[in-house]
Design a protein around this motif. Sequence first.
Motif, short mmCIF file in Angstrom:
data_model
loop_
_atom_site.label_atom_id
_atom_site.label_comp_id
_atom_site.label_asym_id
_atom_site.label_seq_id
_atom_site.Cartn_x
_atom_site.Cartn_y
_atom_site.Cartn_z
N LEU A 295 10.88 -16.18 6.87
CA LEU A 295 12.19 -15.74 7.35
C LEU A 295 13.12 -16.94 7.47
N TYR A 296 12.59 -18.04 8.07
CA TYR A 296 13.41 -19.24 8.22
C TYR A 296 13.66 -19.91 6.87
N ALA A 297 12.66 -19.84 5.99
CA ALA A 297 12.84 -20.47 4.67
C ALA A 297 13.99 -19.79 3.93
N GLY A 298 14.08 -18.47 4.12
CA GLY A 298 15.17 -17.70 3.49
C GLY A 298 16.52 -18.02 4.09
N ASN A 299 16.49 -18.55 5.30
CA ASN A 299 17.76 -18.87 5.98
C ASN A 299 17.83 -20.37 6.26
N SER A 300 17.30 -21.17 5.33
CA SER A 300 17.14 -22.59 5.63
C SER A 300 18.46 -23.27 5.98
N GLN A 301 19.56 -22.79 5.36
CA GLN A 301 20.83 -23.45 5.67
C GLN A 301 21.20 -23.32 7.14
N LYS A 302 20.69 -22.27 7.78
CA LYS A 302 21.04 -22.07 9.19
C LYS A 302 20.45 -23.13 10.11
N ILE A 303 19.32 -23.69 9.68
CA ILE A 303 18.73 -24.71 10.55
C ILE A 303 18.77 -26.09 9.91
N ARG A 304 19.53 -26.18 8.85
CA ARG A 304 19.69 -27.49 8.20
C ARG A 304 20.59 -28.35 9.08
N ILE A 305 20.13 -29.55 9.31
CA ILE A 305 20.95 -30.46 10.11
C ILE A 305 21.71 -31.35 9.16
N SER A 306 22.98 -31.59 9.51
CA SER A 306 23.81 -32.34 8.57
C SER A 306 23.27 -33.76 8.38
N GLY A 307 23.57 -34.33 7.24
CA GLY A 307 23.08 -35.68 6.94
C GLY A 307 21.87 -35.60 6.05
N ASN A 308 21.60 -36.71 5.36
CA ASN A 308 20.45 -36.65 4.45
C ASN A 308 19.60 -37.91 4.50
N SER A 309 19.58 -38.53 5.64
CA SER A 309 18.72 -39.70 5.79
C SER A 309 17.28 -39.23 6.03
N GLN A 310 16.34 -40.17 5.99
CA GLN A 310 14.94 -39.83 6.24
C GLN A 310 14.77 -39.29 7.68
N ALA A 311 15.50 -39.93 8.59
CA ALA A 311 15.40 -39.50 10.00
C ALA A 311 15.92 -38.07 10.17
N MET A 312 17.01 -37.76 9.45
CA MET A 312 17.58 -36.41 9.53
C MET A 312 16.61 -35.39 8.93
N ASP A 313 15.98 -35.76 7.82
CA ASP A 313 14.99 -34.86 7.20
C ASP A 313 13.84 -34.60 8.17
N TYR A 314 13.46 -35.67 8.84
CA TYR A 314 12.36 -35.55 9.80
C TYR A 314 12.74 -34.57 10.92
N VAL A 315 13.95 -34.74 11.45
CA VAL A 315 14.39 -33.85 12.54
C VAL A 315 14.50 -32.41 12.03
N THR A 316 14.98 -32.27 10.80
CA THR A 316 15.09 -30.92 10.22
C THR A 316 13.73 -30.23 10.17
N ASP A 317 12.73 -30.98 9.69
CA ASP A 317 11.36 -30.42 9.62
C ASP A 317 10.83 -30.07 11.00
#
Lengths: 113, 263
Positions: B128-150
Amino acid sequence: MSLNKIVETDSPANFIEEMEKAQSILPEKIDANPKNVEKGLAKLVLTLVELIRKLLEKQAMRRVDANSLSDEEVERIGETLMKLENKMKELKGVFGLKDEELNLNLGPLGDLM
Amino acid sequence: MKIYIYGIIDFNDNLNNSIKGLGDRYVYNIPYQDIGVVVSNLPEQVLGKIDSDYVIEHEKVLESLMEGFSVLPMRFLTVFDTKENLISMVRYYYNDFKNNLDRLYGKVELGVKVIWPGESIRENIINLYAGNSQKIRISGNSQAMDYVTDKFQEYKTDKAFEEEANSRIKDIDRFFNNFVVEKRLEKLKSQNLLLNASYLVEKEKQEDFKEAFEHLRNVPGNFKYLLSGPWPPYNFVLLSKKSHTFNNLDKTDIFDRILNTKT
């Protein structure tokens, strides 16, 4: 004299399996003896560090969820948590500890892992 | 010779029934004021051989006692060196014992466990979340941001999973609410063990409780249910005094669900 308890279920094997899983995540005693005292203490210390790390992570995620952090703050928190997790992995490797060994029963709060 | 304790009862005289306990020794009652401590003698050589199989023997004694008395079950393998030490423990806890015996009079514990398909429920939430991934995507694309997103995705999944579990537990608990005096609900002891519940029930309401269990069991779906009991009220003994260390008494609380005891 025999036990007269009623146990009613259609799936005894499933319940045995799940209860065994639940039992196996209960904390074991710290087995410290002269030969493995370092590992025993490392297990205790790393379990506590892991508890604090998880609490920090959860608190950070709550704040992300509530949108109460700026992008810079999220970035900084992400970097800190990531480094902390990497350092924990390194220390677990040094002492030959697995994730499931760093568990704690937090009473009414449940288990750490 | 050691003294092995089974439980505390609301009776301060000799037991009429001949009950055999651990090591085939007869069980007897040690009175203290208006209550009694049910014990048997235990030779040290037997004590050395005791393992978890003896849990059943311990439980059988408690079951016999439950037929005639209110029982506070003692933790499996609670052993004293001398009668004096035992009496000093009872003196220390007397008010607690008395209050619990009064509160638990005429009541038994029934256990309900429920397994749900935790893995597939978690899987559905993740999808369900994978289908709505943009909803929980955190802005930015650094490694740290990816980590927080996960991590945030994991956090949201766990939260949704717990909310689902809470909602299902509430539905299940509703079946028993009318028949119980007190309850202890443990959620998600493992991913699939949704509920491990202990209910304190008046003896005369046991049948109503069992009937409610049958109704629950017949609800269509892929949940699995287990009912057990009647047990002595392992999960409902409340001690106001802190656990106290007596010579040979285990350092943890003297009451515990015996099935959790590791030997």
